[in-house]
Design an enzyme around this catalytic site. Structure first.
Site, PDB file in Angstrom:
ATOM      1  N   ASP A 225       0.742  -1.015  -0.446  1.00  0.00           N
ATOM      2  CA  ASP A 225       0.377   0.053  -0.358  1.00  0.00           C
ATOM      3  C   ASP A 225       0.826   1.430  -0.478  1.00  0.00           C
ATOM      4  O   ASP A 225       2.556   1.327   0.369  1.00  0.00           O
ATOM      5  CB  ASP A 225      -0.849  -0.460   1.313  1.00  0.00           C
ATOM      6  CG  ASP A 225      -0.093  -0.137   2.328  1.00  0.00           C
ATOM      7  OD1 ASP A 225       0.549  -0.528   2.466  1.00  0.00           O
ATOM      8  OD2 ASP A 225      -0.897  -0.270   3.727  1.00  0.00           O
TER       9      ASP A 225
ATOM     10  N   ASN B  80      -7.682  -3.023  13.642  1.00  0.00           N
ATOM     11  CA  ASN B  80      -8.748  -3.426  13.808  1.00  0.00           C
ATOM     12  C   ASN B  80      -8.881  -4.304  12.868  1.00  0.00           C
ATOM     13  O   ASN B  80      -9.856  -4.969  12.444  1.00  0.00           O
ATOM     14  CB  ASN B  80      -9.742  -2.475  12.751  1.00  0.00           C
ATOM     15  CG  ASN B  80      -8.470  -1.409  12.011  1.00  0.00           C
ATOM     16  OD1 ASN B  80      -7.941  -2.829  11.307  1.00  0.00           O
ATOM     17  ND2 ASN B  80      -9.472  -0.854  11.654  1.00  0.00           N
TER      18      ASN B  80
ATOM     19  N   HIS C 173      -7.137  -5.041  10.511  1.00  0.00           N
ATOM     20  CA  HIS C 173      -6.299  -4.809   8.910  1.00  0.00           C
ATOM     21  C   HIS C 173      -5.520  -5.218   8.419  1.00  0.00           C
ATOM     22  O   HIS C 173      -4.336  -5.254   9.389  1.00  0.00           O
ATOM     23  CB  HIS C 173      -6.981  -2.886   8.559  1.00  0.00           C
ATOM     24  CG  HIS C 173      -5.460  -2.032   8.712  1.00  0.00           C
ATOM     25  ND1 HIS C 173      -5.884  -1.077   9.789  1.00  0.00           N
ATOM     26  CD2 HIS C 173      -4.527  -2.629   8.601  1.00  0.00           C
ATOM     27  CE1 HIS C 173      -4.462  -0.459   9.462  1.00  0.00           C
ATOM     28  NE2 HIS C 173      -3.697  -1.305   8.886  1.00  0.00           N
TER      29      HIS C 173
ATOM     30  N   GLU D 114      -9.904  -2.451   5.066  1.00  0.00           N
ATOM     31  CA  GLU D 114     -10.468  -1.655   6.647  1.00  0.00           C
ATOM     32  C   GLU D 114     -12.189  -3.009   6.863  1.00  0.00           C
ATOM     33  O   GLU D 114     -11.778  -3.798   5.828  1.00  0.00           O
ATOM     34  CB  GLU D 114     -10.795  -0.319   7.036  1.00  0.00           C
ATOM     35  CG  GLU D 114      -9.524   0.382   6.365  1.00  0.00           C
ATOM     36  CD  GLU D 114      -8.728   0.825   7.613  1.00  0.00           C
ATOM     37  OE1 GLU D 114      -9.166  -0.472   8.845  1.00  0.00           O
ATOM     38  OE2 GLU D 114      -8.010   2.044   7.996  1.00  0.00           O
TER      39      GLU D 114
END
Ligand code: GLP
Length: 240
Positions: A66, A135, A137, A142
């Protein structure tokens, strides 16, 4: 799943060795790489193996997971800069073997499609390195991201913006968007190495590896990968 639990240093070394062996078996390996604080120690081990003459990256190609949208490549918080600083500048990988999504491309949608094509054109990722967000990811996928997703433009959640603010001067400077390989892109890798360290990752590691497989915990999809290697330190493994 192959699960290794040890000290953070053991995880770094074991993970790096796995990559060195992969490159020995296939010198033109295609690596998928991750940023974040977690893999830094593993990258330092790779640099050491290179300096000791144990591995060469001259035929290796890399694709990063990313990149932020809208900050220059030279920005100290760009993932391009992170990779230069933490790995590429210290190994013998040719510059044109390195790929990250271009978060400054004039047409971001096109860039995502092109990135996906460049990965496929390389023969696909042999080994993908992953960290995990609080979380769940992976990359910047996400919670809620469909498992079928490919490289795309994503909006970062507030919790990710907060978590990543430590690398920036303040929270306002954290980009709100990024380009990220999709879950499907990640799952297509031949082998996956997931790293997690620290007590703050214990809950999410438990959910990801032992909880229900659901897009609400993106990393839980990894339970379905046939060739998953997990390296967790004692603190991150506390709830397993
Ligand atoms: C970022 C990256 C992820 C990384 C995660 C965890 O959001 N996009 O690829 O895995 O943070 O980072 P850290 O290793 O610093 O906890």
């Amino acid at each position: 799943m192959h699960l290794f639990i040890g000290t953070a240093e053991d995880c770094d070394k074991k993970g790096a060795l796995e990559i060195v062996n992969q490159i020995k078996n296939k010198p033109d390996t295609v690596l998928g790489l991750a940023t974040g604080s977690t893999p830094i120690g593993m990258y330092q081990n790779l640099v050491q193996f290179y300096r000791d003459g144990k591995v060469s990256f001259s035929q290796v190609r890399t694709f990063n997971l990313d990149e932020y949208v809208g900050i220059p490549r030279e920005h100290p918080c760009s993932y391009y800069d992170f990779m230069q600083e933490n790995l590429f500048k210290d190994i013998d990988i040719p510059a044109d073997h390195i790929s990250l999504p271009d978060g400054n491309a004039p047409d971001l949608k096109q860039e995502c499609a092109d990135y996906e094509e460049r990965i496929a054109g390389s023969g696909g990722i042999d080994l993908q390195v992953l960290g995990i967000g609080h979380n769940g990811h992976i990359g910047f996928n996400e919670p809620g991201t469909p498992f079928e997703s490919v490289t795309q433009l994503v909006n970062l959640t507030q919790s990710t913006i907060q978590a990543n603010a430590r690398f920036f001067e303040n929270q306002d400077q954290v980009p709100r968007q990024a380009l990220s390989m999709g879950i499907k892109t990640i799952m297509q890798a031949g082998k996956i190495l997931l790293f997690a360290k620290g007590a703050d990752k214990a809950d999410i590691i438990q959910k990801a590896l032992q909880g229900p497989i659901t897009p609400e915990v993106p990393a839980s999809v990894l339970q379905l990968h046939p060739n998953l290697y997990v390296f967790v330190d004692h603190a991150a493994a506390a709830k397993l």
